[in-house]
Every structure is written in C-alpha cells, then in structure tokens.
Design a protein around this motif. Structure first.
Motif, PDB file in Angstrom:
ATOM      1  N   ALA A   1      43.336  33.641  36.688  1.00 36.25           N
ATOM      2  CA  ALA A   1      42.411  34.779  36.572  1.00 36.25           C
ATOM      3  C   ALA A   1      41.079  34.375  36.783  1.00 36.25           C
ATOM      4  O   ALA A   1      40.372  34.910  37.573  1.00 36.25           O
ATOM      5  N   ARG A   2      40.818  33.395  36.117  1.00 34.81           N
ATOM      6  CA  ARG A   2      39.087  32.710  36.278  1.00 34.81           C
ATOM      7  C   ARG A   2      38.900  32.400  37.876  1.00 34.81           C
ATOM      8  O   ARG A   2      37.879  32.694  38.069  1.00 34.81           O
ATOM      9  N   ALA A   3      39.987  31.924  38.501  1.00 33.29           N
ATOM     10  CA  ALA A   3      39.553  31.328  39.710  1.00 33.29           C
ATOM     11  C   ALA A   3      39.422  32.480  40.613  1.00 33.29           C
ATOM     12  O   ALA A   3      38.759  32.513  41.612  1.00 33.29           O
ATOM     13  N   PHE A   4      40.106  33.519  40.507  1.00 26.98           N
ATOM     14  CA  PHE A   4      40.240  34.778  41.287  1.00 26.98           C
ATOM     15  C   PHE A   4      38.877  35.211  41.155  1.00 26.98           C
ATOM     16  O   PHE A   4      38.234  35.638  42.072  1.00 26.98           O
ATOM     17  N   LEU A   5      38.339  35.423  39.641  1.00 19.14           N
ATOM     18  CA  LEU A   5      36.849  35.922  39.578  1.00 19.14           C
ATOM     19  C   LEU A   5      35.990  35.249  40.235  1.00 19.14           C
ATOM     20  O   LEU A   5      35.051  35.815  40.742  1.00 19.14           O
ATOM     21  N   LEU A   6      36.089  33.758  40.294  1.00 16.50           N
ATOM     22  CA  LEU A   6      34.941  33.014  40.921  1.00 16.50           C
ATOM     23  C   LEU A   6      35.117  33.352  42.445  1.00 16.50           C
ATOM     24  O   LEU A   6      34.062  32.870  43.133  1.00 16.50           O
ATOM     25  N   ARG A   7      35.948  33.899  43.068  1.00 19.27           N
ATOM     26  CA  ARG A   7      35.812  34.150  44.352  1.00 19.27           C
ATOM     27  C   ARG A   7      35.028  35.500  44.984  1.00 19.27           C
ATOM     28  O   ARG A   7      34.636  35.674  46.106  1.00 19.27           O
ATOM     29  N   TYR A   8      34.503  35.949  43.930  1.00 15.42           N
ATOM     30  CA  TYR A   8      33.778  37.219  44.318  1.00 15.42           C
ATOM     31  C   TYR A   8      32.444  37.245  43.521  1.00 15.42           C
ATOM     32  O   TYR A   8      32.607  37.075  42.225  1.00 15.42           O
ATOM     33  N   ALA A   9      31.466  37.798  44.069  1.00 15.99           N
ATOM     34  CA  ALA A   9      30.419  38.014  43.286  1.00 15.99           C
ATOM     35  C   ALA A   9      30.493  39.731  42.693  1.00 15.99           C
ATOM     36  O   ALA A   9      31.360  40.252  43.135  1.00 15.99           O
ATOM     37  N   TRP A  10      29.690  40.151  41.830  1.00 13.99           N
ATOM     38  CA  TRP A  10      29.850  41.414  41.544  1.00 13.99           C
ATOM     39  C   TRP A  10      28.359  42.102  41.100  1.00 13.99           C
ATOM     40  O   TRP A  10      27.763  41.591  40.715  1.00 13.99           O
TER      41      TRP A  10
END
Length: 272
Positions: A125-134
C-alpha cells in the motif's frame, strides 16, 4: 485497500490516461513560461490551478504540505528498508538521487497474494501511494516538470499529465463559489521542489475579470539551463506560509465577476 482509499488517491488509478497525447503535450510545453508557471497565448495566460486539481481529479488541496528536508543517501536507504520492507542491500541498490524508480516499485509491489501477511499488504500500500503525487504536491511537481520540458535540450517530462489533457472549464455549472484556497498566492511544494502559484495571472479561469497581474516571485537562487541537469531554481518556502494560506489569498477587491456572456473580460491594460 482501506489504507489506499483513506489516502484519497485511489481515483487516480481509475482516471489516469495510460498513454499521453504527445502532440498536445508539445503544444502546451512550447507555450509554457516557468517564470510565471502559465501558458502564454495570444489572448492572455492560462494555467493549471488548484481548482482544476480539486474538481477534475478530486484530490484534496488542503492539509499539510507534501514536504521534506533533503536527506543523506544513508538516511534514504534506511527509510526504504524500514517503510517498504526490503533488505538494506536491496535498498542500497535501488536508491538513487534521494528516490527510487517507478519500474522498481511496480515490479516489486504490484502483485499482492491472497495469503499475504498484513505487514506485506502495508508495504504494498505504501509503494502504491509512492507512485502518485497528490493535491498541491501534484501541481507543484507538474509545474517543475513543465519548466524543465520547456528547455531546448529536454525531450521528456513526468508528472500527472492527465491534468493537461482535460477541458479546462467543464465544471463551471457545478461550481457554486470559488474555493478560497484556490486563490492562494505564494509558493507550493512537492518534497524539495518549490514553485510559484500565481492565480492573479489567470483570473478568467475563476470566472473573474482579468486584472493586470502583480510582480513575479523572484527565486532565491538558481538557473534555468537548457538541460534537466542545469535546471535548478530555488524559491523561498516555509510550511508555516502554506499552513496559514488564508492570510495570502487574492484580495476581495480583485475578485470582480465577469459580466454574463463575456467570459474573456479583462482590464483595458491587461494585454499590453
């Protein structure tokens, strides 16, 4: 999945374009001025605003800034080891320039088995969030990428380019009022990237009469060279400035609605 939903970035996976329109990207880049972070056209300026991020992408634009101090290589390796669960040796191999590459994140964390432990799910989940800025971070990073791409020897760009490929004003019928935060004037950041955000240059995008914009924000230091390696500009930024954004919004006197049927209305001295 609950962790990703709670972050607010899940919609990006559903609305992002798999392939970008390179011709359209080039047309935009040719008209981008990094000093103003806006596209310069014959009729005036336009840009991607916090309002576009809020309405078109649905990312939150309020809250703490996506900001961090510069860390040493050793600190970055330790952070990747601790937060993503890889060995120190693997983290040492993949950390470069203070980050990791996207293809490594995909190859390492894309597939989660049904019997995966909660710890492994957390890492993925952390790696998924690292793929996008917000939110604000996404916009600040895109500004910097457009600035670099506008240089003569730069042939590619990153960032959430979906924001460049949508109609600028598809939500005007839904907009009741312009959110105050989208009229914040100052700098926005994405980690160590800091860029000016100047909504007074594109007031017509907010349904307001375009006035003569104020002076540009001067960088503390840096140069905009013709390559990515020689493009390095530093602006003054503090988290306190962003957290107190209400003290730095466009003055009420400058929020003059355009007259019905004249969405391009501007001050008589604007174009000159």
């Amino acid at each position: 999945m609950d962790r990703v939903i709670a972050s607010g970035v899940l919609p990006l996976a559903q609305i992002a374009y798999k392939y970008c329109n390179k011709v359209l990207m080039s047309a935009f880049v040719e008209r981008w001025h990094p000093e103003t972070n806006s596209f310069h056209f014959g009729f005036g300026e336009m840009t991607i605003t916090l309002e576009d991020v809020l309405y078109l992408v649905g990312l939150p634009v309020e809250g703490l800034a996506v900001h961090a101090e510069v860390h040493s290589w050793e600190d970055c390796v330790a952070l990747v080891h601790r937060c993503l669960g890889v060995t120190v040796a693997e983290a040492s191999d993949v950390v470069s320039c203070g980050g990791v590459e996207l293809h490594w994140l995909k190859n390492t964390f894309m597939n989660v088995k049904v019997d995966a432990t909660d710890e492994r799910v957390d890492y993925c989940a952390r790696a998924f969030l690292l793929r996008y800025a917000w939110g604000v971070g996404a916009l600040g990073f895109l500004y910097r990428q457009l600035g670099q791409a506008s240089r003569s020897h730069v042939k590619q760009m990153g960032g959430y380019t979906t924001l460049l490929e949508v109609v600028f004003d598809p939500y005007k019928e839904r907009r009741q009022v312009v959110a105050d935060i989208t009229l914040y004037t100052g700098c926005i950041c994405c980690m160590i990237v800091v860029e000016p955000y100047l909504p007074d240059r594109v007031l017509r995008q907010f349904g307001l009469v375009q006035l003569v914009p104020g002076p540009l924000l001067a960088p503390l230091r840096g140069t905009r060279g013709s390559t990515s390696a020689t493009y390095s500009v530093v602006y003054q930024y503090t988290d306190a400035l962003w957290q107190n954004w209400r003290d730095h919004t466009l003055h009420e006197d400058k929020r003059v609605p355009v007259r019905p049927g004249i969405p391009w209305e501007s001050h008589q001295d604007y174009l000159s």
